[in-house]
Design a protein around this motif. Sequence first.
Motif, PDB file in Angstrom:
ATOM      1  N   ARG A 150      -4.473  63.027  44.902  1.00 28.30           N
ATOM      2  CA  ARG A 150      -5.404  63.702  45.869  1.00 28.30           C
ATOM      3  C   ARG A 150      -6.376  64.581  45.024  1.00 28.30           C
ATOM      4  N   ALA A 151      -6.050  65.184  43.997  1.00 29.78           N
ATOM      5  CA  ALA A 151      -7.020  65.930  43.044  1.00 29.78           C
ATOM      6  C   ALA A 151      -8.014  64.867  42.530  1.00 29.78           C
ATOM      7  N   ARG A 152      -7.562  63.958  41.990  1.00 25.38           N
ATOM      8  CA  ARG A 152      -8.446  62.696  41.357  1.00 25.38           C
ATOM      9  C   ARG A 152      -9.215  62.139  42.242  1.00 25.38           C
ATOM     10  N   TRP A 153      -8.710  61.956  43.642  1.00 25.50           N
ATOM     11  CA  TRP A 153      -9.604  61.462  44.652  1.00 25.50           C
ATOM     12  C   TRP A 153     -10.879  62.463  45.028  1.00 25.50           C
ATOM     13  N   GLN A 154     -10.574  63.680  45.212  1.00 30.92           N
ATOM     14  CA  GLN A 154     -11.567  64.796  45.392  1.00 30.92           C
ATOM     15  C   GLN A 154     -12.607  65.006  44.505  1.00 30.92           C
ATOM     16  N   THR A 155     -11.956  64.707  43.246  1.00 25.29           N
ATOM     17  CA  THR A 155     -12.953  64.648  41.935  1.00 25.29           C
ATOM     18  C   THR A 155     -13.999  63.836  42.156  1.00 25.29           C
ATOM     19  N   LEU A 156     -13.413  62.445  42.441  1.00 24.32           N
ATOM     20  CA  LEU A 156     -14.517  61.302  42.589  1.00 24.32           C
ATOM     21  C   LEU A 156     -15.278  61.412  43.735  1.00 24.32           C
ATOM     22  N   ILE A 157     -14.768  62.200  44.968  1.00 25.01           N
ATOM     23  CA  ILE A 157     -15.876  62.494  46.077  1.00 25.01           C
ATOM     24  C   ILE A 157     -16.955  63.464  45.637  1.00 25.01           C
ATOM     25  N   ALA A 158     -16.374  64.488  44.877  1.00 23.87           N
ATOM     26  CA  ALA A 158     -17.343  65.350  44.569  1.00 23.87           C
ATOM     27  C   ALA A 158     -18.178  64.877  43.440  1.00 23.87           C
ATOM     28  N   GLU A 159     -17.981  63.995  42.793  1.00 22.32           N
ATOM     29  CA  GLU A 159     -18.852  63.335  41.849  1.00 22.32           C
ATOM     30  C   GLU A 159     -19.848  62.518  42.594  1.00 22.32           C
ATOM     31  N   GLN A 160     -19.353  61.789  43.518  1.00 24.46           N
ATOM     32  CA  GLN A 160     -20.367  60.923  44.313  1.00 24.46           C
ATOM     33  C   GLN A 160     -21.161  61.751  45.298  1.00 24.46           C
ATOM     34  N   GLU A 161     -20.689  62.906  45.834  1.00 25.86           N
ATOM     35  CA  GLU A 161     -21.689  63.584  46.712  1.00 25.86           C
ATOM     36  C   GLU A 161     -22.730  64.232  45.528  1.00 25.86           C
ATOM     37  N   LEU A 162     -22.400  64.633  44.494  1.00 30.26           N
ATOM     38  CA  LEU A 162     -23.364  65.341  43.333  1.00 30.26           C
ATOM     39  C   LEU A 162     -24.285  64.258  42.837  1.00 30.26           C
ATOM     40  N   LYS A 163     -23.855  62.952  43.007  1.00 32.83           N
ATOM     41  CA  LYS A 163     -24.879  61.877  42.441  1.00 32.83           C
ATOM     42  C   LYS A 163     -25.776  61.717  43.599  1.00 32.83           C
ATOM     43  N   GLU A 164     -25.407  61.835  44.941  1.00 31.27           N
ATOM     44  CA  GLU A 164     -26.380  61.793  46.184  1.00 31.27           C
ATOM     45  C   GLU A 164     -27.260  63.037  46.260  1.00 31.27           C
ATOM     46  N   TYR A 165     -26.639  64.127  45.903  1.00 30.75           N
ATOM     47  CA  TYR A 165     -27.654  65.184  45.792  1.00 30.75           C
ATOM     48  C   TYR A 165     -28.447  65.099  44.655  1.00 30.75           C
ATOM     49  N   ALA A 166     -28.175  64.751  43.693  1.00 31.01           N
ATOM     50  CA  ALA A 166     -29.208  64.417  42.397  1.00 31.01           C
ATOM     51  C   ALA A 166     -30.365  63.455  42.987  1.00 31.01           C
ATOM     52  N   ALA A 167     -29.791  62.417  43.740  1.00 28.04           N
ATOM     53  CA  ALA A 167     -30.899  61.543  44.175  1.00 28.04           C
ATOM     54  C   ALA A 167     -31.747  62.126  45.105  1.00 28.04           C
ATOM     55  N   GLU A 168     -31.080  62.833  46.084  1.00 34.76           N
ATOM     56  CA  GLU A 168     -31.982  63.508  47.030  1.00 34.76           C
ATOM     57  C   GLU A 168     -33.077  64.371  46.426  1.00 34.76           C
ATOM     58  N   LEU A 169     -32.646  64.959  45.467  1.00 39.53           N
ATOM     59  CA  LEU A 169     -33.190  66.081  44.706  1.00 39.53           C
ATOM     60  C   LEU A 169     -34.420  65.322  43.946  1.00 39.53           C
ATOM     61  N   GLU A 170     -34.109  64.084  43.375  1.00 35.35           N
ATOM     62  CA  GLU A 170     -35.243  63.287  42.736  1.00 35.35           C
ATOM     63  C   GLU A 170     -36.113  62.891  43.822  1.00 35.35           C
ATOM     64  N   VAL A 171     -35.799  62.556  44.845  1.00 31.77           N
ATOM     65  CA  VAL A 171     -36.924  61.998  45.924  1.00 31.77           C
ATOM     66  C   VAL A 171     -37.594  63.230  46.497  1.00 31.77           C
ATOM     67  N   SER A 172     -36.817  64.317  46.541  1.00 33.88           N
ATOM     68  CA  SER A 172     -37.879  65.601  46.959  1.00 33.88           C
ATOM     69  C   SER A 172     -38.951  65.949  45.893  1.00 33.88           C
ATOM     70  N   ASN A 173     -38.502  65.748  44.883  1.00 33.56           N
ATOM     71  CA  ASN A 173     -39.425  66.186  43.623  1.00 33.56           C
ATOM     72  C   ASN A 173     -40.553  65.053  43.532  1.00 33.56           C
ATOM     73  N   GLN A 174     -40.070  63.826  43.882  1.00 34.41           N
ATOM     74  CA  GLN A 174     -41.379  62.949  43.781  1.00 34.41           C
ATOM     75  C   GLN A 174     -42.144  63.271  44.884  1.00 34.41           C
ATOM     76  N   LYS A 175     -41.618  63.553  46.043  1.00 31.18           N
ATOM     77  CA  LYS A 175     -42.667  63.920  47.351  1.00 31.18           C
ATOM     78  C   LYS A 175     -43.591  65.010  47.067  1.00 31.18           C
ATOM     79  N   LEU A 176     -42.922  66.050  46.199  1.00 31.59           N
ATOM     80  CA  LEU A 176     -43.484  67.369  45.933  1.00 31.59           C
ATOM     81  C   LEU A 176     -44.529  66.898  44.933  1.00 31.59           C
ATOM     82  N   GLU A 177     -44.275  65.988  43.911  1.00 32.39           N
ATOM     83  CA  GLU A 177     -45.161  65.637  42.867  1.00 32.39           C
ATOM     84  C   GLU A 177     -46.371  64.784  43.671  1.00 32.39           C
ATOM     85  N   ASP A 178     -46.068  63.910  44.629  1.00 35.64           N
ATOM     86  CA  ASP A 178     -47.041  63.242  45.457  1.00 35.64           C
ATOM     87  C   ASP A 178     -48.111  64.224  45.826  1.00 35.64           C
TER      88      ASP A 178
END
Length: 408
Positions: A150-178
């Motif tokens: 369960r702890a390992r699974w929660q870690t995987l979920i947290a890592e995936q959510e952080l990756k999606e968060y980073a992707a959203e930030l990248e998209v937002s940064n690109q929009k701001l740059e545009d």
Amino acid sequence: MATTKSIQKDTYIDHKGRRIRRMTFEQRAELRRNFTASLPLWRHPLIGYLLSILLVGLFGWGQQALDGWIGGGGIYFAGSLLLLPVLFIATFWGTMPSLFTVLLGALYIDYFFIGYNQGISWQHWEDGLRILPFFISGITIAIITAQRERARWQTLIAEQELKEYAAELEVSNQKLEDANQTKDRFLSIASHELKTPITTIRGQAQLALRRLAKQDGEMNVSDMHTALERINEQTVRLTTLIEELLDVSSLRTGKTALNKRKLNINELCQQVVDDQKLLTGRHIELKLPPKEVMVSVDRDRIEQVLINLVGNAVKYSPEGSVVQICVERKWRKALIHVRDHGKGIAPDQLEKVFDTFYRTPDAEASTKKGLGLGLSISKEIIERHEGRIWCESQLGQGSEFFVELPLK
């Protein structure tokens, strides 16, 4: 101390203050499938189940041999060696195979250590207690394994959510740059376009004042007329630029209400073409269907779109070439084509031509002035009418713009 604070059902804030979107059930299932697929073949659960049978038999036989060697029945904890297969299976194959191993071990102890000498039936409850230490120890190992998974699974979920968060930030940064680039482009174009008419107006006004001062009461009507005409032209140009800027703002914020009414789009196209012929002196062909094409639109706004499209076709095509306009009725749509025979638009620029303040390199290099707002405004107007606008073009063969409006 809590590391996260719930704020909505689908988002939460982590200990660093980042707002992260929770994974959906489908995303979790996909993550689990990907994780399972990433495991080596030998760690497949089926391998764990099969291996547990072999290990229980092997260590059970070893337990029997050890029990007989030290005096038979001398060991109260009958399944001591059988805990090793449970621990091994739990380490590499997880909770369910380890529970299966516990079950096999309990059956092995029941048959070979308890039931073997007593006809597979417990006549004394003391004999039944001999299986409890193994069972409790095995279940404890399985529970610890489950918590670890369960702890390992929660870690995987947290890592995936952080990756999606980073992707959203990248998209937002690109929009701001545009947006920042759009702002810089607007300031550059607007300062240039607004400066020209203001300079002309100021120059002509000063020239008129100097001529008036030299006339000593006598005024040259022709010179004054020319100066005032120039001032009027540049004032109209300045007003048009300001109106375009206001149009972009009001349309995008929804502050401009559409005054829709039923009209024949054929008549509107005919009027626009007649006016453009008078203004430009160019050859413009108009092809209309034999029957009326009735639409419910804001007449002034659709006329603005047509004037912009026809004006661009005239502006960016050779003097002697013909501009073609065609109206069609297709299913429940009214389709308007505006075709020119100019240089055309490169494929990578077709989508950009509808962006605010965008002008193609050829338009930038030409002497034709503009803020790059006409097509952007046209797109906003058509989309607010639940229609669509697009362009097809080939370099060297001209461009064709399409406007599609719903029939109502």
